[in-house]
Scaffold this motif. Structure first.
Motif, PDB file in Angstrom:
ATOM      1  N   PRO A  71      11.472  -4.239   0.014  1.00 40.50           N
ATOM      2  CA  PRO A  71      10.395  -5.225  -0.173  1.00 40.50           C
ATOM      3  C   PRO A  71       9.314  -5.123   0.908  1.00 40.50           C
ATOM      4  N   HIS A  72       9.728  -4.774   2.130  1.00 46.27           N
ATOM      5  CA  HIS A  72       8.758  -4.603   3.218  1.00 46.27           C
ATOM      6  C   HIS A  72       7.851  -3.405   2.935  1.00 46.27           C
ATOM      7  N   LEU A  73       8.428  -2.334   2.400  1.00 44.22           N
ATOM      8  CA  LEU A  73       7.626  -1.160   2.035  1.00 44.22           C
ATOM      9  C   LEU A  73       6.665  -1.504   0.900  1.00 44.22           C
ATOM     10  N   GLN A  74       7.100  -2.379  -0.009  1.00 41.22           N
ATOM     11  CA  GLN A  74       6.217  -2.819  -1.090  1.00 41.22           C
ATOM     12  C   GLN A  74       5.021  -3.580  -0.519  1.00 41.22           C
ATOM     13  N   THR A  75       5.264  -4.400   0.491  1.00 37.01           N
ATOM     14  CA  THR A  75       4.175  -5.141   1.145  1.00 37.01           C
ATOM     15  C   THR A  75       3.196  -4.180   1.815  1.00 37.01           C
ATOM     16  N   ILE A  76       3.734  -3.175   2.498  1.00 41.15           N
ATOM     17  CA  ILE A  76       2.886  -2.167   3.142  1.00 41.15           C
ATOM     18  C   ILE A  76       2.032  -1.458   2.090  1.00 41.15           C
ATOM     19  N   TRP A  77       2.635  -1.135   0.957  1.00 41.32           N
ATOM     20  CA  TRP A  77       1.929  -0.470  -0.142  1.00 41.32           C
ATOM     21  C   TRP A  77       0.828  -1.378  -0.698  1.00 41.32           C
ATOM     22  N   ASN A  78       1.155  -2.632  -0.953  1.00 50.01           N
ATOM     23  CA  ASN A  78       0.174  -3.572  -1.514  1.00 50.01           C
ATOM     24  C   ASN A  78      -1.039  -3.741  -0.602  1.00 50.01           C
ATOM     25  N   GLU A  79      -0.780  -3.808   0.699  1.00 48.08           N
ATOM     26  CA  GLU A  79      -1.851  -4.091   1.660  1.00 48.08           C
ATOM     27  C   GLU A  79      -2.706  -2.874   2.003  1.00 48.08           C
ATOM     28  N   ASN A  80      -2.176  -1.670   1.780  1.00 43.92           N
ATOM     29  CA  ASN A  80      -2.876  -0.477   2.281  1.00 43.92           C
ATOM     30  C   ASN A  80      -3.160   0.612   1.249  1.00 43.92           C
ATOM     31  N   LYS A  81      -2.750   0.429   0.003  1.00 40.25           N
ATOM     32  CA  LYS A  81      -2.928   1.499  -0.981  1.00 40.25           C
ATOM     33  C   LYS A  81      -4.398   1.806  -1.261  1.00 40.25           C
ATOM     34  N   ASP A  82      -5.274   0.815  -1.049  1.00 36.99           N
ATOM     35  CA  ASP A  82      -6.708   1.051  -1.245  1.00 36.99           C
ATOM     36  C   ASP A  82      -7.403   1.495   0.039  1.00 36.99           C
ATOM     37  N   LYS A  83      -6.613   1.690   1.081  1.00 31.18           N
ATOM     38  CA  LYS A  83      -7.175   2.106   2.371  1.00 31.18           C
ATOM     39  C   LYS A  83      -6.763   3.531   2.737  1.00 31.18           C
ATOM     40  N   GLY A  84      -6.196   4.248   1.753  1.00 32.36           N
ATOM     41  CA  GLY A  84      -5.830   5.640   2.011  1.00 32.36           C
ATOM     42  C   GLY A  84      -4.395   5.854   2.431  1.00 32.36           C
ATOM     43  N   LEU A  85      -3.489   4.905   2.114  1.00 30.62           N
ATOM     44  CA  LEU A  85      -2.080   5.077   2.475  1.00 30.62           C
ATOM     45  C   LEU A  85      -1.209   5.226   1.231  1.00 30.62           C
ATOM     46  N   PHE A  86      -0.244   6.144   1.306  1.00 30.60           N
ATOM     47  CA  PHE A  86       0.737   6.334   0.246  1.00 30.60           C
ATOM     48  C   PHE A  86       2.118   5.982   0.780  1.00 30.60           C
ATOM     49  N   VAL A  87       2.870   5.227   0.001  1.00 30.52           N
ATOM     50  CA  VAL A  87       4.286   5.001   0.281  1.00 30.52           C
ATOM     51  C   VAL A  87       5.059   5.836  -0.731  1.00 30.52           C
ATOM     52  N   ILE A  88       5.987   6.653  -0.245  1.00 24.70           N
ATOM     53  CA  ILE A  88       6.839   7.453  -1.126  1.00 24.70           C
ATOM     54  C   ILE A  88       8.292   7.122  -0.806  1.00 24.70           C
ATOM     55  N   ALA A  89       8.997   6.577  -1.775  1.00 29.08           N
ATOM     56  CA  ALA A  89      10.421   6.272  -1.605  1.00 29.08           C
ATOM     57  C   ALA A  89      11.217   7.371  -2.302  1.00 29.08           C
ATOM     58  N   LEU A  90      11.970   8.148  -1.526  1.00 27.43           N
ATOM     59  CA  LEU A  90      12.677   9.307  -2.085  1.00 27.43           C
ATOM     60  C   LEU A  90      14.181   9.056  -2.138  1.00 27.43           C
ATOM     61  N   SER A  91      14.734   9.169  -3.341  1.00 28.48           N
ATOM     62  CA  SER A  91      16.170   8.965  -3.543  1.00 28.48           C
ATOM     63  C   SER A  91      16.800  10.241  -4.091  1.00 28.48           C
ATOM     64  N   ALA A  92      18.052  10.479  -3.713  1.00 28.92           N
ATOM     65  CA  ALA A  92      18.777  11.654  -4.207  1.00 28.92           C
ATOM     66  C   ALA A  92      19.547  11.339  -5.488  1.00 28.92           C
ATOM     67  N   GLU A  93      19.348  10.128  -6.017  1.00 30.44           N
ATOM     68  CA  GLU A  93      20.062   9.723  -7.227  1.00 30.44           C
ATOM     69  C   GLU A  93      19.322  10.171  -8.485  1.00 30.44           C
ATOM     70  N   ASP A  94      19.937   9.919  -9.637  1.00 29.32           N
ATOM     71  CA  ASP A  94      19.328  10.271 -10.917  1.00 29.32           C
ATOM     72  C   ASP A  94      18.423   9.153 -11.412  1.00 29.32           C
ATOM     73  N   ARG A  95      17.566   9.498 -12.359  1.00 28.40           N
ATOM     74  CA  ARG A  95      16.629   8.531 -12.931  1.00 28.40           C
ATOM     75  C   ARG A  95      17.358   7.322 -13.526  1.00 28.40           C
ATOM     76  N   ALA A  96      18.501   7.577 -14.171  1.00 24.68           N
ATOM     77  CA  ALA A  96      19.253   6.501 -14.825  1.00 24.68           C
ATOM     78  C   ALA A  96      19.706   5.437 -13.831  1.00 24.68           C
ATOM     79  N   GLN A  97      19.913   5.831 -12.586  1.00 26.59           N
ATOM     80  CA  GLN A  97      20.326   4.872 -11.558  1.00 26.59           C
ATOM     81  C   GLN A  97      19.124   4.196 -10.901  1.00 26.59           C
ATOM     82  N   VAL A  98      18.072   4.975 -10.678  1.00 23.14           N
ATOM     83  CA  VAL A  98      16.934   4.487  -9.892  1.00 23.14           C
ATOM     84  C   VAL A  98      15.955   3.642 -10.709  1.00 23.14           C
ATOM     85  N   GLU A  99      15.608   4.100 -11.904  1.00 25.02           N
ATOM     86  CA  GLU A  99      14.550   3.436 -12.676  1.00 25.02           C
ATOM     87  C   GLU A  99      14.843   1.963 -12.979  1.00 25.02           C
ATOM     88  N   PRO A 100      16.045   1.606 -13.451  1.00 25.60           N
ATOM     89  CA  PRO A 100      16.316   0.181 -13.709  1.00 25.60           C
ATOM     90  C   PRO A 100      16.191  -0.674 -12.450  1.00 25.60           C
TER      91      PRO A 100
END
Length: 366
Positions: A71-100
């Motif tokens: 949730p903290h990373l989501q806040t960082i993304w919300n506040e800075n995505k229009d200022k040139g910042l990208f948040v990338i959350a990388l998981s080693a799991e499969d789509r079926a686990q991560v997407e839901p």
């Protein structure tokens, strides 16, 4: 009971803030090896994000500390995505686990799925969550646990640098680099090179102090400052080139690339400038526009030097041989202006006929 709670708390805090991966601070980290992306139309590489700030977080749905910090990373993304910042959350799991999980928590930042743990191995990830902050020149400036209070300050720093890459600022970016402050006397040589736009020499000189164990703290700090400012400037100049190409200002882009190659000679920035110039010149449409633009520039210089006949010949060549280019439109306007000017000059030079009488003979003088 209270004593027991304190003991448990002191035991858990180090675990919560524990993060471990290969130390890439001051370096460009390995490229991402992904199989799928969520929350974006198309995946991307870190190399595509030069000029942007990046917060890269390694996590998993089964990891309680990860779930607590997302949730903290989501806040960082919300506040800075229009200022040139990208948040990338990388998981080693499969789509079926991560997407839901992502959808149920309304996380909207880009999510990458690791390709068979390749990225985790490249980064030497031994515990999660582990976060890397990457600046606009593609170097890691901080790594640690996403719950660390220092993350906020580091994000502010890289976002302020990323904002310098906004189109409105790049369009007015001068080739000269203004440092904004003085550096220690021992780095005066590097500073003089900067003032002369000899950025490769300045970079080499600054790196001597930034990477030296014998240099004092002030010299190290100033050396690192200079290295960062010079590399940022080179990156911004390359981004300005892309902006000029988008605007179809091909000649200006080509000339800027030549200047970058010269000033950053021998560096990675110069190499990228050379590669971009070759790619641009190999494009048939752009190459034609470039040739026409160079001819137009030559014609305008001839006009300034009052070589009007030569200028008109060049303008005619542009309109005839490069009729479908933007330069041809400008050449046609200039040609018409010159022809109009010549016509007016000619009419002034022609003698006026004297008025004739009714019989057709010139009236007699009294």
């Amino acid at each position: 009971m209270r004593s027991l709670m304190v003991i448990v708390f002191l035991f858990l805090v180090p675990l919560v803030l524990y993060a471990e991966g290969t130390n890439f601070v001051g370096q460009r980290p390995p490229e991402l090896q992904t199989k799928e992306w969520l929350n974006v139309e198309k995946g991307f590489k870190l190399a595509d994000l030069r000029g942007k700030a990046v917060v890269l977080d390694f996590w998993a749905t089964w990891c309680p500390p990860c779930r607590a910090t997302l949730p903290h990373l989501q806040t960082i993304w919300n506040e800075n995505k229009d200022k040139g910042l990208f948040v990338i959350a990388l998981s080693a799991e499969d789509r079926a686990q991560v997407e839901p999980f992502i959808k149920s928590n309304n996380f909207t930042f880009p999510v990458a799925l690791d390709d068979s743990m390749k990225t985790n191995r490249l980064y030497g990830i031994k515990s999660i969550p582990t976060t890397y902050v990457i600046n606009p020149i593609g170097k890691v400036v901080w790594q640690g646990h996403p719950g660390d209070k220092r993350l906020e300050e580091i994000v502010k720093q890289v976002v302020s640098e990323a904002e310098e890459f906004m189109p409105d600022k790049l369009s007015n970016l001068p080739f000269e680099l203004k440092l904004g402050r003085e550096v220690s006397k021992k780095l005066s040589t590097a500073q003089k090179y900067v003032e002369k736009n000899e950025f490769a020499k300045a970079l080499k000189e600054a790196e001597k102090f930034a990477n030296s164990e014998k240099a004092g703290e002030e010299e190290k700090k100033d050396g690192a400052f200079l290295v960062n400012r010079i590399e940022l400037h080179g990156e911004k100049l390359l981004k300005k080139v892309e902006l000029l190409i988008e605007k179809k200002s091909y000649l200006e882009a080509d000339e800027l690339l030549t200047a970058i190659e010269k000033s950053f000679s021998g560096t990675e920035i110069a190499k990228r400038a050379s590669e971009r110039q070759k790619k641009m010149q190999s494009d048939k449409t752009i190459s034609k526009e470039l040739t026409a633009a160079r001819l137009l520039k030559s014609a305008l210089e001839k006009i300034q030097n009052n070589k009007l006949d030569e200028a008109m010949e060049t303008l005619k060549k542009i309109t005839a041989d490069y009729a479908d280019t933007d330069a041809a439109k400008e050449a046609q306007k200039k040609l018409e202006e010159l022809q109009q000017g010549q016509s007016e000059e000619k009419s002034k030079e022609e003698p006026k006929e004297e008025p004739k009488g009714e019989s057709g003979a010139s009236p007699k003088k009294p």
